[in-house]
Design a protein around this motif. Sequence first.
Motif, PDB file in Angstrom:
ATOM      1  N   PRO A 371      49.196  66.915  30.784  1.00  9.95           N
ATOM      2  CA  PRO A 371      50.501  66.900  31.438  1.00  9.95           C
ATOM      3  C   PRO A 371      50.476  67.670  32.762  1.00  9.95           C
ATOM      4  O   PRO A 371      51.367  67.509  33.583  1.00  9.95           O
ATOM      5  CB  PRO A 371      51.418  67.575  30.421  1.00  9.95           C
ATOM      6  CG  PRO A 371      50.510  68.398  29.575  1.00  9.95           C
ATOM      7  CD  PRO A 371      49.176  67.718  29.571  1.00  9.95           C
ATOM      8  N   ILE A 372      49.477  68.522  32.921  1.00 11.66           N
ATOM      9  CA  ILE A 372      49.334  69.232  34.193  1.00 11.66           C
ATOM     10  C   ILE A 372      48.316  68.467  35.033  1.00 11.66           C
ATOM     11  O   ILE A 372      47.152  68.359  34.660  1.00 11.66           O
ATOM     12  CB  ILE A 372      48.838  70.676  33.978  1.00 11.66           C
ATOM     13  CG1 ILE A 372      49.780  71.415  33.016  1.00 11.66           C
ATOM     14  CG2 ILE A 372      48.738  71.408  35.302  1.00 11.66           C
ATOM     15  CD1 ILE A 372      49.335  72.822  32.707  1.00 11.66           C
ATOM     16  N   SER A 373      48.766  67.949  36.153  1.00 12.81           N
ATOM     17  CA  SER A 373      47.857  67.164  36.989  1.00 12.81           C
ATOM     18  C   SER A 373      46.958  68.115  37.779  1.00 12.81           C
ATOM     19  O   SER A 373      47.279  69.290  37.945  1.00 12.81           O
ATOM     20  CB  SER A 373      48.660  66.297  37.951  1.00 12.81           C
ATOM     21  OG  SER A 373      49.284  67.128  38.910  1.00 12.81           O
ATOM     22  N   PRO A 374      45.830  67.609  38.285  1.00 13.26           N
ATOM     23  CA  PRO A 374      44.964  68.452  39.124  1.00 13.26           C
ATOM     24  C   PRO A 374      45.733  69.020  40.325  1.00 13.26           C
ATOM     25  O   PRO A 374      45.521  70.168  40.704  1.00 13.26           O
ATOM     26  CB  PRO A 374      43.868  67.491  39.593  1.00 13.26           C
ATOM     27  CG  PRO A 374      43.856  66.386  38.599  1.00 13.26           C
ATOM     28  CD  PRO A 374      45.250  66.271  38.067  1.00 13.26           C
ATOM     29  N   VAL A 375      46.645  68.235  40.875  1.00 13.54           N
ATOM     30  CA  VAL A 375      47.426  68.708  42.023  1.00 13.54           C
ATOM     31  C   VAL A 375      48.294  69.902  41.626  1.00 13.54           C
ATOM     32  O   VAL A 375      48.376  70.903  42.351  1.00 13.54           O
ATOM     33  CB  VAL A 375      48.309  67.565  42.575  1.00 13.54           C
ATOM     34  CG1 VAL A 375      49.223  68.076  43.675  1.00 13.54           C
ATOM     35  CG2 VAL A 375      47.442  66.418  43.083  1.00 13.54           C
ATOM     36  N   GLN A 376      48.910  69.808  40.460  1.00 13.89           N
ATOM     37  CA  GLN A 376      49.762  70.916  40.006  1.00 13.89           C
ATOM     38  C   GLN A 376      48.942  72.162  39.701  1.00 13.89           C
ATOM     39  O   GLN A 376      49.345  73.275  40.022  1.00 13.89           O
ATOM     40  CB  GLN A 376      50.545  70.500  38.758  1.00 13.89           C
ATOM     41  CG  GLN A 376      51.618  69.470  39.067  1.00 13.89           C
ATOM     42  CD  GLN A 376      52.295  68.977  37.799  1.00 13.89           C
ATOM     43  OE1 GLN A 376      51.658  68.829  36.751  1.00 13.89           O
ATOM     44  NE2 GLN A 376      53.588  68.711  37.900  1.00 13.89           N
ATOM     45  N   LEU A 377      47.781  71.957  39.079  1.00 14.51           N
ATOM     46  CA  LEU A 377      46.937  73.119  38.776  1.00 14.51           C
ATOM     47  C   LEU A 377      46.433  73.740  40.074  1.00 14.51           C
ATOM     48  O   LEU A 377      46.372  74.966  40.215  1.00 14.51           O
ATOM     49  CB  LEU A 377      45.774  72.722  37.861  1.00 14.51           C
ATOM     50  CG  LEU A 377      44.911  73.874  37.350  1.00 14.51           C
ATOM     51  CD1 LEU A 377      45.733  74.952  36.648  1.00 14.51           C
ATOM     52  CD2 LEU A 377      43.819  73.371  36.391  1.00 14.51           C
ATOM     53  N   ALA A 378      46.103  72.885  41.040  1.00 16.82           N
ATOM     54  CA  ALA A 378      45.669  73.400  42.335  1.00 16.82           C
ATOM     55  C   ALA A 378      46.791  74.228  42.973  1.00 16.82           C
ATOM     56  O   ALA A 378      46.541  75.272  43.571  1.00 16.82           O
ATOM     57  CB  ALA A 378      45.257  72.256  43.253  1.00 16.82           C
ATOM     58  N   GLY A 379      48.040  73.768  42.795  1.00 19.20           N
ATOM     59  CA  GLY A 379      49.187  74.509  43.328  1.00 19.20           C
ATOM     60  C   GLY A 379      49.270  75.897  42.714  1.00 19.20           C
ATOM     61  O   GLY A 379      49.523  76.895  43.410  1.00 19.20           O
ATOM     62  N   LEU A 380      49.003  75.958  41.425  1.00 13.47           N
ATOM     63  CA  LEU A 380      49.034  77.242  40.724  1.00 13.47           C
ATOM     64  C   LEU A 380      47.886  78.147  41.186  1.00 13.47           C
ATOM     65  O   LEU A 380      48.096  79.313  41.541  1.00 13.47           O
ATOM     66  CB  LEU A 380      48.958  76.996  39.212  1.00 13.47           C
ATOM     67  CG  LEU A 380      48.678  78.195  38.314  1.00 13.47           C
ATOM     68  CD1 LEU A 380      49.744  79.271  38.496  1.00 13.47           C
ATOM     69  CD2 LEU A 380      48.613  77.766  36.857  1.00 13.47           C
ATOM     70  N   LEU A 381      46.686  77.610  41.181  1.00 12.39           N
ATOM     71  CA  LEU A 381      45.525  78.449  41.526  1.00 12.39           C
ATOM     72  C   LEU A 381      45.577  78.884  42.993  1.00 12.39           C
ATOM     73  O   LEU A 381      45.112  79.969  43.341  1.00 12.39           O
ATOM     74  CB  LEU A 381      44.217  77.698  41.226  1.00 12.39           C
ATOM     75  CG  LEU A 381      44.028  77.317  39.749  1.00 12.39           C
ATOM     76  CD1 LEU A 381      42.644  76.732  39.508  1.00 12.39           C
ATOM     77  CD2 LEU A 381      44.251  78.524  38.836  1.00 12.39           C
ATOM     78  N   GLY A 382      46.172  78.048  43.822  1.00 15.67           N
ATOM     79  CA  GLY A 382      46.342  78.412  45.229  1.00 15.67           C
ATOM     80  C   GLY A 382      47.151  79.695  45.357  1.00 15.67           C
ATOM     81  O   GLY A 382      46.899  80.524  46.234  1.00 15.67           O
ATOM     82  N   ARG A 383      48.075  79.895  44.437  1.00 15.41           N
ATOM     83  CA  ARG A 383      48.915  81.104  44.474  1.00 15.41           C
ATOM     84  C   ARG A 383      48.169  82.331  43.961  1.00 15.41           C
ATOM     85  O   ARG A 383      48.552  83.460  44.264  1.00 15.41           O
ATOM     86  CB  ARG A 383      50.196  80.881  43.664  1.00 15.41           C
ATOM     87  CG  ARG A 383      51.123  79.865  44.278  1.00 15.41           C
ATOM     88  CD  ARG A 383      51.619  80.321  45.662  1.00 15.41           C
ATOM     89  NE  ARG A 383      52.233  79.229  46.368  1.00 15.41           N
ATOM     90  CZ  ARG A 383      51.646  78.577  47.392  1.00 15.41           C
ATOM     91  NH1 ARG A 383      50.455  78.948  47.830  1.00 15.41           N
ATOM     92  NH2 ARG A 383      52.258  77.574  47.973  1.00 15.41           N
ATOM     93  N   VAL A 384      47.146  82.095  43.176  1.00 17.57           N
ATOM     94  CA  VAL A 384      46.294  83.228  42.783  1.00 17.57           C
ATOM     95  C   VAL A 384      45.426  83.610  43.983  1.00 17.57           C
ATOM     96  O   VAL A 384      45.285  84.781  44.319  1.00 17.57           O
ATOM     97  CB  VAL A 384      45.393  82.872  41.581  1.00 17.57           C
ATOM     98  CG1 VAL A 384      44.467  84.034  41.228  1.00 17.57           C
ATOM     99  CG2 VAL A 384      46.237  82.468  40.376  1.00 17.57           C
ATOM    100  N   VAL A 385      44.891  82.575  44.620  1.00 21.40           N
ATOM    101  CA  VAL A 385      43.993  82.813  45.749  1.00 21.40           C
ATOM    102  C   VAL A 385      44.718  83.531  46.890  1.00 21.40           C
ATOM    103  O   VAL A 385      44.183  84.460  47.485  1.00 21.40           O
ATOM    104  CB  VAL A 385      43.392  81.473  46.249  1.00 21.40           C
ATOM    105  CG1 VAL A 385      42.568  81.692  47.508  1.00 21.40           C
ATOM    106  CG2 VAL A 385      42.528  80.836  45.166  1.00 21.40           C
ATOM    107  N   ASP A 386      45.969  83.129  47.168  1.00 18.44           N
ATOM    108  CA  ASP A 386      46.655  83.762  48.298  1.00 18.44           C
ATOM    109  C   ASP A 386      47.390  85.043  47.908  1.00 18.44           C
ATOM    110  O   ASP A 386      48.120  85.631  48.707  1.00 18.44           O
ATOM    111  CB  ASP A 386      47.571  82.767  49.021  1.00 18.44           C
ATOM    112  CG  ASP A 386      48.801  82.389  48.184  1.00 18.44           C
ATOM    113  OD1 ASP A 386      49.099  83.072  47.190  1.00 18.44           O
ATOM    114  OD2 ASP A 386      49.457  81.396  48.544  1.00 18.44           O
TER     115      ASP A 386
END
Length: 487
Positions: A371-386
């Motif tokens: 249910p979590i698309s790669p785009v959504q997970l990328a959105g989440l991990l991007g917030r860890v990175v920044d």
Amino acid sequence: MSTSREGWEVVIGLEVHAQLSTRAKIFSGASTAFGAAPNTQACAVDIALPGVLPVLNRGAVERAIKFGLAVNGRINRRSVFARKNYFYPDLPKGYQISQYELPIIVGGVVPIQVEGGEKWVRLTRAHLEEDAGKSLHEDFHGMTGIDLNRAGTPLLEIVSEPDMGSTAEAVAYAKALHALVRWIGICDGNMQEGSFRCDANVSVRRAGERRLGTRCEIKNLNSFRFLERAIDYEVQRQIEILEDGGRVVQETRLFDPERGETRSMRTKEEAHDYRYFPDPDLLPLEVSEEWIEEVRATLPELPQEKRSRYQRQYGLSAYDAGVLTSSKEMADYFEALVARLPGEPKLCANWVMGELSGWLNRQGLEIDASPISPVQLAGLLGRVVDGTISGKIAKEVFDALARGEAQGEDAADRIIEARGLKQISDAAALEAIVDRILAANAQQVAYYRAGKEKLFAYFVGQAMRATQGKANPTQLNEILKRKLAGP
Ligand code: ADP
Ligand code: MG
């Protein structure tokens, strides 16, 4: 589970029947679709009416070639269909069309991941043949029903060398092969529907003995779990016989999942029992160089190729690369994710293999149904990175994503916003919090300064509690270190 018993060596070779995913059967135009009402998909050829002739399905041959290329086997330019004669009610011709002396594929290897690295299982051969019908023993009181829908479904029988030395290796091989046939799109791999079935040949011998022991063949194992349990049981059974001074009888056995044991089905038949001879109704199969090259051009990047590319291009470990390429769907997900976070392959790998896989497993979902698309997970991990959120808070956001708390490409941002999870990276705010904590814990501060450095974790804990886990950990550490060092 281990099958290495003290003083004994286990030897296993697998024969796998993979149904090829053609729409029509191997020698007729009838449908191969699973689940139709009995005998509605069996045409005159499949039920062997007199005077009918088989016509070879090009798609089945193409899939066999594809497999041969994927395992680096030799594609025979000329192979021959043979009749394998036996009587069984679900075999209306009285013989199965198979390949015997000249199979389409010879040799090849399948790499598997085993304890301590990679191992190559050698293939003996892979040949084309037709599936039989099915005998239905339930539903008919005192009678057996015959359903010929499956008769004539194309099969690729893939025979390994006796290269596996434990149950774990046999299961790893079966899984690798299963992933491979699905990866290259020649078989749907649906084991419940019988699209991928294993026969396990098992023998044991005293450690150090060069000759192979007498083997038993356990037929039709249609799940990895059954394969594992059947082999474990069989190994134990053979060792007990030999330790009691007896001899293993070469035979064909069946696994009974309810009792968890194998049972004798028939003594082993020999090739000559089948009176193999070339089928006079079918011409030898000729495969041209051009055809092979055409098929080669349709092959996707293979698991082992991806595996080495992930190590090279992303600097991932062999283990990570192996897990991420265990299915095409997993690799596709990872690649879509890392495409959005190009500098963070390790972070992406960790989340796909850890949080995401764990969650999907618990839900019994495959990754292509995530249910979590790669785009959504990328959105989440991007917030860890920044630095917007910490890795710990990210797990909370992940759970919310998984529950579908927000939708769309920026679902993670919405959750972070709605729940007020933004990390506190405001230095002045963090300093004020630290000052408050140090003032309230004067005694601990004194101990710390006197050398009890373990107390550092205590101060971190206090600060995290005060901020509901939202303090930027790197900044917090730096401020705490500085302030604890003394005024
Ligand atoms: P058959 O056609 O009678 O089933 P094969 O010689 O083609 O026999 O072998 C079938 C499978 O049995 C192969 O996968 C092979 O690797 C495996 N095999 C052969 N001998 C042994 C043995 N002694 N122990 C375990 N597996 C074996
Ligand atoms: Mg066999």
